[in-house]
Design an enzyme around this catalytic site. Structure first.
Site, PDB file in Angstrom:
ATOM      1  N   ARG A  89      39.973  74.613  36.738  1.00 58.13           N
ATOM      2  CA  ARG A  89      41.153  75.718  36.290  1.00 58.13           C
ATOM      3  C   ARG A  89      42.389  75.148  35.760  1.00 58.13           C
ATOM      4  O   ARG A  89      42.264  74.303  34.734  1.00 58.13           O
ATOM      5  CB  ARG A  89      41.322  76.657  37.384  1.00 58.13           C
ATOM      6  CG  ARG A  89      40.749  78.058  37.021  1.00 58.13           C
ATOM      7  CD  ARG A  89      41.183  79.167  38.067  1.00 58.13           C
ATOM      8  NE  ARG A  89      41.715  80.057  37.470  1.00 58.13           N
ATOM      9  CZ  ARG A  89      41.365  81.183  36.800  1.00 58.13           C
ATOM     10  NH1 ARG A  89      39.847  81.281  36.345  1.00 58.13           N
ATOM     11  NH2 ARG A  89      42.153  82.362  36.428  1.00 58.13           N
TER      12      ARG A  89
ATOM     13  N   ASP B 133      38.900  72.782  43.099  1.00 52.16           N
ATOM     14  CA  ASP B 133      39.933  72.743  42.192  1.00 52.16           C
ATOM     15  C   ASP B 133      40.916  71.568  42.742  1.00 52.16           C
ATOM     16  O   ASP B 133      41.878  71.361  42.100  1.00 52.16           O
ATOM     17  CB  ASP B 133      40.634  73.749  41.487  1.00 52.16           C
ATOM     18  CG  ASP B 133      39.465  74.560  40.871  1.00 52.16           C
ATOM     19  OD1 ASP B 133      38.592  74.123  40.526  1.00 52.16           O
ATOM     20  OD2 ASP B 133      39.848  75.965  40.772  1.00 52.16           O
TER      21      ASP B 133
ATOM     22  N   ASP C  85      44.036  72.698  43.920  1.00 55.85           N
ATOM     23  CA  ASP C  85      45.234  73.176  43.583  1.00 55.85           C
ATOM     24  C   ASP C  85      46.150  73.808  44.494  1.00 55.85           C
ATOM     25  O   ASP C  85      46.962  74.392  44.085  1.00 55.85           O
ATOM     26  CB  ASP C  85      44.972  73.840  42.326  1.00 55.85           C
ATOM     27  CG  ASP C  85      44.122  75.114  42.505  1.00 55.85           C
ATOM     28  OD1 ASP C  85      43.701  75.286  43.790  1.00 55.85           O
ATOM     29  OD2 ASP C  85      43.915  75.713  41.475  1.00 55.85           O
TER      30      ASP C  85
ATOM     31  N   GLY D 288      35.448  81.513  44.799  1.00 59.90           N
ATOM     32  CA  GLY D 288      34.316  80.725  44.440  1.00 59.90           C
ATOM     33  C   GLY D 288      33.872  79.824  45.622  1.00 59.90           C
ATOM     34  O   GLY D 288      34.718  79.169  46.348  1.00 59.90           O
TER      35      GLY D 288
HETATM   36  O1  F6P Z   1      37.887  77.895  41.328  1.00 60.07           O
HETATM   37  C1  F6P Z   1      36.764  77.136  41.344  1.00 60.07           C
HETATM   38  C2  F6P Z   1      36.246  77.227  40.078  1.00 60.07           C
HETATM   39  O2  F6P Z   1      34.932  76.553  39.899  1.00 60.07           O
HETATM   40  C3  F6P Z   1      37.100  76.725  38.878  1.00 60.07           C
HETATM   41  O3  F6P Z   1      37.020  75.186  38.705  1.00 60.07           O
HETATM   42  C4  F6P Z   1      36.303  77.495  37.679  1.00 60.07           C
HETATM   43  O4  F6P Z   1      37.347  77.629  36.577  1.00 60.07           O
HETATM   44  C5  F6P Z   1      36.018  78.802  38.303  1.00 60.07           C
HETATM   45  O5  F6P Z   1      35.803  78.638  39.560  1.00 60.07           O
HETATM   46  C6  F6P Z   1      34.822  79.312  37.797  1.00 60.07           C
HETATM   47  O6  F6P Z   1      34.459  80.566  38.327  1.00 60.07           O
HETATM   48  P1  F6P Z   1      33.009  81.108  38.283  1.00 60.07           P
HETATM   49  O7  F6P Z   1      32.041  81.081  39.100  1.00 60.07           O
HETATM   50  O8  F6P Z   1      33.298  82.704  37.910  1.00 60.07           O
HETATM   51  O9  F6P Z   1      32.454  80.870  36.925  1.00 60.07           O
END
Ligand code: F6P
Length: 359
Positions: free
Chosen positions: A183, A139, A141, A10
């Protein structure tokens, strides 16, 4: 020396700042060349999905959100999914990736990514590709660095949203629930929740009790508060309950979380009778201009990645151990999430000033 650089997973504010710093340091300090790989690891499945990076085409991108190289958080060259005759099959495309890296004349690869992309980067490193990792995720993390770039900007955005929600909640005497990303880690919710003066903060690391959440809001009303703000991390879950999953892969892997804000809002309404509204901040947390902290951190990470290349310290990831940028083996950074300590200083401090975690 020709450096390949890609952004995977992401996007996060500050990606362009890393790309710019890698390019400028490589060109100005070492006289090397830089090739941008487009759309994450997907770009390595075809030798044409690249773009030469120069000091000229990386001008003016320090403060621009997103990534000029594109990215994807689906797909893994070690287990690439394709549909053949209507059937989905999984193939190991790493030999093609190795071949394309050679064909492109890349001497090394800078992988800017979170846990998933760094795992893939480490896999390529084990196959002989000289890889350097740069930790990225809103995140925050990743265990092997004090902080990832993108996180601080996400906290800023979420805090600004909370500031705005306070005023409308107060005008209408409402409870407003704000669902935030993160997440399995509650960092964004915790830090924005404290900075944005939330009354209740629900995070994955502290399973909450419905009755405690309702109790806190009823107490506030009794004490004269006209409104309350509840922050819910997307990965939060009640004691004995499940996380709210929006999308799963066929093999059960959780692709997307989301929906816990709605659940919390509806349960609060039922238990307290208050007028409740729910806001999901979503991808606003990932977009926009990186704040000065993230611009600086991302620039330091990008420059440090090139210094690691100069020292041939492949298989390592740049890491922020305040006040210095150092490095750690990439494998130390993967498979071990940095989570909020439920009894840590920040949580204790928040509880001390009256924030409820629903426990
Ligand atoms: O890891 C970054 C993040 O924005 C998380 O916080 C979230 O759960 C996820 O990616 C969302 O991903 P997508 O872009 O697939 O909706």
């Amino acid at each position: 020396m020709r450096i390949g650089v890609l952004s995977g997973g992401g996007d996060a504010p500050g990606l362009n700042a890393v790309i710019r710093a890698v390019t400028k340091t490589a060109i100005f300090k070492y006289g090397w060349e830089v090739t941008g790989v487009l759309d994450g690891f997907e770009g390595l499945l075809s030798p044409t999905k690249t773009r030469q990076l120069t000091s000229w085409n990386t001008r003016g991108i320090l403060f621009v959100g997103g990534t000029i190289l594109g990215t994807t958080n689906r797909g893994n060259p070690f287990a690439q999914k394709t549909v053949v005759n209507g059937r989905e099959i999984t193939e190991d495309m790493s030999p093609l990736v190795l071949n394309n890296i050679q064909e492109l004349g890349l001497d090394c690869l800078v992988v800017i990514g979170g846990d998933g992309s760094l795992k893939i980067g480490h896999g390529l490193y084990k196959l002989g590709v000289p890889v350097i990792g740069v930790p990225k995720t809103i995140d925050n993390d990743l265990s092997a660095t004090h902080v990832t770039f993108g996180f601080q900007t996400a906290v800023d955005t979420a805090t600004e949203a909370l500031d705005k929600l306070h005023t409308t909640a107060e005008s209408h005497q409402r409870v407003i629930v704000l669902e935030l990303m993160g997440r399995y880690a509650g960092w964004i919710a915790l830090e924005a929740g404290i900075a944005g003066s939330a009354d209740v903060i629900l995070i994955p690391e502290i399973p909450f009790k419905w009755e405690k959440v309702a109790e806190k809001l009823l107490e506030r009303k009794k004490a004269g508060s006209k409104s309350s703000i509840v922050v819910v991390a997307e990965g939060a879950k009640p004691v004995g309950g499940e996380m709210a999953v929006r999308e799963k892969a066929a093999d059960g892997y959780v692709l997307r979380l989301g929906g816990m804000g709605e659940r919390v809002g509806s349960e609060i309404g039922k238990r307290t009778g208050f007028d409740v509204r729910v806001t999901v901040l979503g991808h606003l947390q990932r977009g926009g201009s990186p704040d000065p902290f993230d611009r600086l951190l991302a620039s330091r990470y990008g420059a440090a990645a090139v210094e690691l290349i100069a020292k041939k310290r492949f298989g390592e990831m740049v890491s922020y151990q305040p006040p210095d940028i150092t490095s750690v083996p990439i494998e130390q950074a993967i498979d071990k999430l940095r989570l909020v300590d439920p009894d840590g200083d920040l949580v204790k401090m928040a509880e001390g000033i009256g924030v409820s975690f629903g426990r």
